[in-house]
Design a protein around this motif. Structure first.
Motif, PDB file in Angstrom:
ATOM      1  N   GLY A  14       0.776  -1.223   0.000  1.00 32.31           N
ATOM      2  CA  GLY A  14       0.000   0.000   0.000  1.00 32.31           C
ATOM      3  C   GLY A  14       0.816   1.285   0.000  1.00 32.31           C
ATOM      4  O   GLY A  14       0.248   2.377   0.005  1.00 32.31           O
ATOM      5  N   ASN A  15       2.126   1.196  -0.038  1.00 32.16           N
ATOM      6  CA  ASN A  15       2.980   2.386  -0.057  1.00 32.16           C
ATOM      7  C   ASN A  15       2.963   2.967  -1.478  1.00 32.16           C
ATOM      8  O   ASN A  15       3.636   2.467  -2.378  1.00 32.16           O
ATOM      9  N   ALA A  16       2.188   4.035  -1.657  1.00 27.59           N
ATOM     10  CA  ALA A  16       1.993   4.623  -2.985  1.00 27.59           C
ATOM     11  C   ALA A  16       3.293   5.168  -3.571  1.00 27.59           C
ATOM     12  O   ALA A  16       3.535   5.056  -4.784  1.00 27.59           O
ATOM     13  N   SER A  17       4.141   5.744  -2.741  1.00 26.87           N
ATOM     14  CA  SER A  17       5.411   6.282  -3.222  1.00 26.87           C
ATOM     15  C   SER A  17       6.316   5.161  -3.732  1.00 26.87           C
ATOM     16  O   SER A  17       6.964   5.300  -4.773  1.00 26.87           O
ATOM     17  N   ALA A  18       6.352   4.048  -3.022  1.00 24.78           N
ATOM     18  CA  ALA A  18       7.152   2.895  -3.460  1.00 24.78           C
ATOM     19  C   ALA A  18       6.601   2.316  -4.760  1.00 24.78           C
ATOM     20  O   ALA A  18       7.358   1.991  -5.674  1.00 24.78           O
ATOM     21  N   ALA A  19       5.284   2.210  -4.843  1.00 27.48           N
ATOM     22  CA  ALA A  19       4.661   1.688  -6.064  1.00 27.48           C
ATOM     23  C   ALA A  19       4.944   2.607  -7.247  1.00 27.48           C
ATOM     24  O   ALA A  19       5.220   2.140  -8.360  1.00 27.48           O
ATOM     25  N   ASP A  20       4.898   3.910  -7.017  1.00 25.28           N
ATOM     26  CA  ASP A  20       5.198   4.873  -8.078  1.00 25.28           C
ATOM     27  C   ASP A  20       6.659   4.754  -8.510  1.00 25.28           C
ATOM     28  O   ASP A  20       6.969   4.806  -9.702  1.00 25.28           O
ATOM     29  N   CYS A  50       9.252   9.922 -20.672  1.00 23.59           N
ATOM     30  CA  CYS A  50      10.144   8.991 -19.983  1.00 23.59           C
ATOM     31  C   CYS A  50      11.398   9.706 -19.481  1.00 23.59           C
ATOM     32  O   CYS A  50      11.831   9.490 -18.343  1.00 23.59           O
ATOM     33  N   PHE A  51      11.970  10.552 -20.313  1.00 31.55           N
ATOM     34  CA  PHE A  51      13.148  11.289 -19.878  1.00 31.55           C
ATOM     35  C   PHE A  51      12.797  12.282 -18.762  1.00 31.55           C
ATOM     36  O   PHE A  51      13.592  12.468 -17.832  1.00 31.55           O
ATOM     37  N   ARG A  57      11.019  13.398 -12.077  1.00 22.69           N
ATOM     38  CA  ARG A  57      10.111  12.735 -11.130  1.00 22.69           C
ATOM     39  C   ARG A  57      10.806  11.681 -10.270  1.00 22.69           C
ATOM     40  O   ARG A  57      10.575  11.615  -9.068  1.00 22.69           O
ATOM     41  N   LEU A  58      11.649  10.842 -10.883  1.00 22.84           N
ATOM     42  CA  LEU A  58      12.297   9.775 -10.126  1.00 22.84           C
ATOM     43  C   LEU A  58      13.167  10.314  -8.978  1.00 22.84           C
ATOM     44  O   LEU A  58      13.022   9.860  -7.841  1.00 22.84           O
TER      45      LEU A  58
END
Length: 159
Positions: A14-20, A50-51, A57-58
């Motif tokens: 359920g960790n949305a940040s990890a899933a993202d 993607c870039f 974002r990453l």
């Protein structure tokens, strides 16, 4: 391998940040692979997004920032293994292809290691089994067929 968002969220408890984080890395990895394989056309918008994800974002992802030292090392190793697998695929024989089949999917270690950080070793082991089965569902013969198609596409693109 394209992952279902609900599955990734489950693996990340359920960790949305990890899933993202996982979703972004998978999308970036697949686009990079498509750029190198030259086996399908890519829209400018997809490449640009993607870039943007890779460069903006990453690095801002909360889960990645919190666990950067651990995850960045896993990512670096995954990239090294993918590059080695590409070399083995293009110049190798049967042994090299057997090795490359597994080695090229080292990026899924990010999923297992993220699960470890979130839920401990037992959870990481469970997730690791699931993700490896999903990653290699095509089996070795399917991998060889896909590799043959990629080689043909690269040759056609070179003409």
């Amino acid at each position: 391998m394209y992952l279902d968002g609900k599955q990734v969220l489950y693996w990340m408890k359920g960790n949305a940040s990890a899933a993202d984080f996982i979703s972004m890395v998978m999308e970036i990895s697949h686009l990079w692979d498509d750029l190198i394989d030259k086996d399908k056309p890519l829209e400018d918008e997809v490449v640009n997004q993607c870039f943007f994800d890779a460069l903006i974002r990453l690095p801002r992802n909360e889960f990645y920032r919190k666990n950067f030292d651990h995850l960045n090392s896993v990512m670096m190793n995954s990239i090294s293994n993918w590059l080695i697998a590409n070399d083995m695929e293009r110049g190798g024989g049967e042994l090299e292809l057997n090795i490359a089949f597994i080695l090229r999917s080292s990026y899924v270690d990010l999923i297992t290691q993220s699960a470890l950080l979130i839920g401990g070793q037992a959870w990481a082991s469970q997730v690791g089994k699931d993700v490896r089965k999903l990653t290699h569902h095509e089996k070795y013969k399917g991998y060889l067929r896909a590799l043959d198609e990629e080689k043909k596409a690269r040759q056609a693109a070179a003409r």
